[in-house]
Design an enzyme around this catalytic site. Structure first.
Site, PDB file in Angstrom:
ATOM      1  N   HIS A 111       0.815  -1.218   0.000  1.00 47.97           N
ATOM      2  CA  HIS A 111       0.000   0.000   0.000  1.00 47.97           C
ATOM      3  C   HIS A 111       0.849   1.270   0.000  1.00 47.97           C
ATOM      4  O   HIS A 111       0.336   2.359  -0.267  1.00 47.97           O
ATOM      5  CB  HIS A 111      -0.987  -0.008   1.177  1.00 47.97           C
ATOM      6  CG  HIS A 111      -0.383   0.287   2.514  1.00 47.97           C
ATOM      7  ND1 HIS A 111      -0.045  -0.687   3.422  1.00 47.97           N
ATOM      8  CD2 HIS A 111      -0.059   1.465   3.112  1.00 47.97           C
ATOM      9  CE1 HIS A 111       0.448  -0.142   4.513  1.00 47.97           C
ATOM     10  NE2 HIS A 111       0.452   1.178   4.352  1.00 47.97           N
ATOM     11  N   ASP A 141       0.230  -7.594   1.451  1.00 42.36           N
ATOM     12  CA  ASP A 141       0.648  -6.199   1.637  1.00 42.36           C
ATOM     13  C   ASP A 141       2.164  -6.085   1.627  1.00 42.36           C
ATOM     14  O   ASP A 141       2.754  -5.404   2.477  1.00 42.36           O
ATOM     15  CB  ASP A 141       0.072  -5.618   2.930  1.00 42.36           C
ATOM     16  CG  ASP A 141       0.112  -4.085   2.930  1.00 42.36           C
ATOM     17  OD1 ASP A 141       0.298  -3.497   1.847  1.00 42.36           O
ATOM     18  OD2 ASP A 141      -0.012  -3.483   4.008  1.00 42.36           O
ATOM     19  N   SER A 219       4.627   2.585   7.880  1.00 41.03           N
ATOM     20  CA  SER A 219       4.319   1.433   7.046  1.00 41.03           C
ATOM     21  C   SER A 219       5.526   1.010   6.223  1.00 41.03           C
ATOM     22  O   SER A 219       6.175   1.831   5.573  1.00 41.03           O
ATOM     23  CB  SER A 219       3.160   1.758   6.104  1.00 41.03           C
ATOM     24  OG  SER A 219       1.974   1.952   6.824  1.00 41.03           O
TER      25      SER A 219
END
Length: 377
Positions: A111, A141, A219
């Site tokens: 993402h 992911d 992230s």
């Protein structure tokens, strides 16, 4: 001739001026005191601290060893001006990542780079490189980028394991929250084997839950154990406000170590398949009616592992009634309650792995072994 009251008046005037003078001195006393302090002020002597505590030294060592392997990722997106038809490259977002090997591969979250037209990777020493997308797996992911570092390549992050993690272990996250690069936070493993459902319906399984502060920008950054080894990749937070609320999630390193080599070799992750087709709505209707929780096999692909194992699909009987096929109720003794769960369980394996299926057929429970193959086999 002096009046008898003159001595009294003289004393009164003297007393009045004395009071006035004392009042003036009282008002100017703080200024005088401040002036005197300013003339004599000196730095205070430093109190000897002594050695850092052992846990502090360990945390500092973890950060100093791992931070050169952590990178700061910024992405851009191309947009078209509808009036002029000119193409512009505009900032899209930021994230974190880390060095996977000596070949310039960088691992981050899918993402972080999804929807971007280009990505820039900045190393710990300030050098920046344009990255090339090697491969990506939205289901996990995970994404792999590659940069071309000619000399003085940053070291890869040491790899650990996640299957043996315990709740209560110390963990350390390094990343770039809100663009504040190379930020270290620490916490504990709060829970294990969590699952999250993405907006696209994909479910990520076996996530590590931690209370280490993870915010937007973290992230893709590494989650480390107390030995400085990679045990997960920070991927999501649970927060009504979008900021840190004490619950963060990381993709476990065992999953990373299985998926990333596939992305490097093939550019995509090929999920192992049984070779069956199902429908979630129909499966739920049938399993609820039969009171058998599981996944209904709607169709078996010819030549697939499922056909070779003898699995049966659903068909229409001679009187037009629906004859249910096999209902898969467990894979390797782990219950199945939906198609998403089945796909996630299969994602824990590699092509060629042998798995054990428990299924319901005509009121009987039986077990079969299936050798996994890729979709479309």
């Amino acid at each position: 001739m002096q009046s008898p009251s003159d001595p009294y008046l003289a004393r009164l005037r003297w007393l009045t001026w004395t009071v006035v003078l004392l009042f003036v001195l009282w008002q100017f006393l703080p200024l005088a005191q401040h002036w005197l302090i300013g003339m004599t002020a000196e730095p205070r002597p430093v109190t000897a601290r002594g050695d850092l505590a052992a846990d502090e030294q360990a945390t500092i060592a973890i950060f100093e060893r791992a931070s050169p392997s952590v990178v700061f990722i910024t992405t851009r997106q191309r947009v078209v001006d509808l009036w002029t038809r000119n193409v512009f490259s505009v900032p899209r977002g930021t994230g974190s990542g880390f060095v996977w090997d000596d070949l310039g591969h960088i691992v981050t979250n899918h993402h972080v780079i999804a929807g971007a037209s280009e990505a820039l990777v900045r190393l710990n020493d300030g050098r920046s490189y344009r990255a090339v997308l090697v491969g990506s797996s939205p289901a996990h992911d995970l994404a792999v980028l590659r940069i071309d570092v000619k000399f003085d390549r940053p070291p890869p992050v040491p790899i650990g394991t996640s299957h043996d993690l315990k709740v209560g272990q110390k963990v350390f996250a390094i990343g770039n929250p809100f663009g504040l690069d190379y930020t270290l936070t620490s916490g504990l493993v709060s829970a294990l084997d969590r699952s999250l459902t993405e907006e696209n319906g994909a479910r990520i399984e076996h996530l590590i839950q931690t209370d280490a502060a993870i915010n937007p920008g973290n992230s893709g950054g590494p989650l480390l154990d107390s030995a400085g080894r990679l045990i997960g990749i920070n991927t999501a937070i649970y927060s009504p406000s979008g900021a840190y609320a004490g619950i963060g999630f990381a993709v476990p390193v065992d999953t990373v170590n299985r998926v990333v080599p596939e992305l490097i070799a093939r550019g995509r992750y090929i999920r192992p398949s049984l070779g069956i087709r199902s429908d979630q709505r129909l499966s739920r209707l049938v399993t609820e009616q039969l009171e058998v929780p599981g996944v209904l096999v709607l169709e078996v692909t010819p030549g697939s592992p499922a056909e070779q194992a003898g699995l049966r699909g659903t068909h229409i009987g001679p009187n037009g009634e629906l004859v249910p096929g096999d209902i898969l109720i467990a894979l390797d003794d782990r219950p199945l309650d939906s198609i998403e769960t089945l796909q996630a369980r299969l994602g824990d394996h590699r092509l060629g792995d042998r798995v054990r299926l428990r299924l319901w057929r005509n009121g009987e429970v039986r077990e079969v072994e299936v050798v996994l193959d890729q979709d479309g086999s």
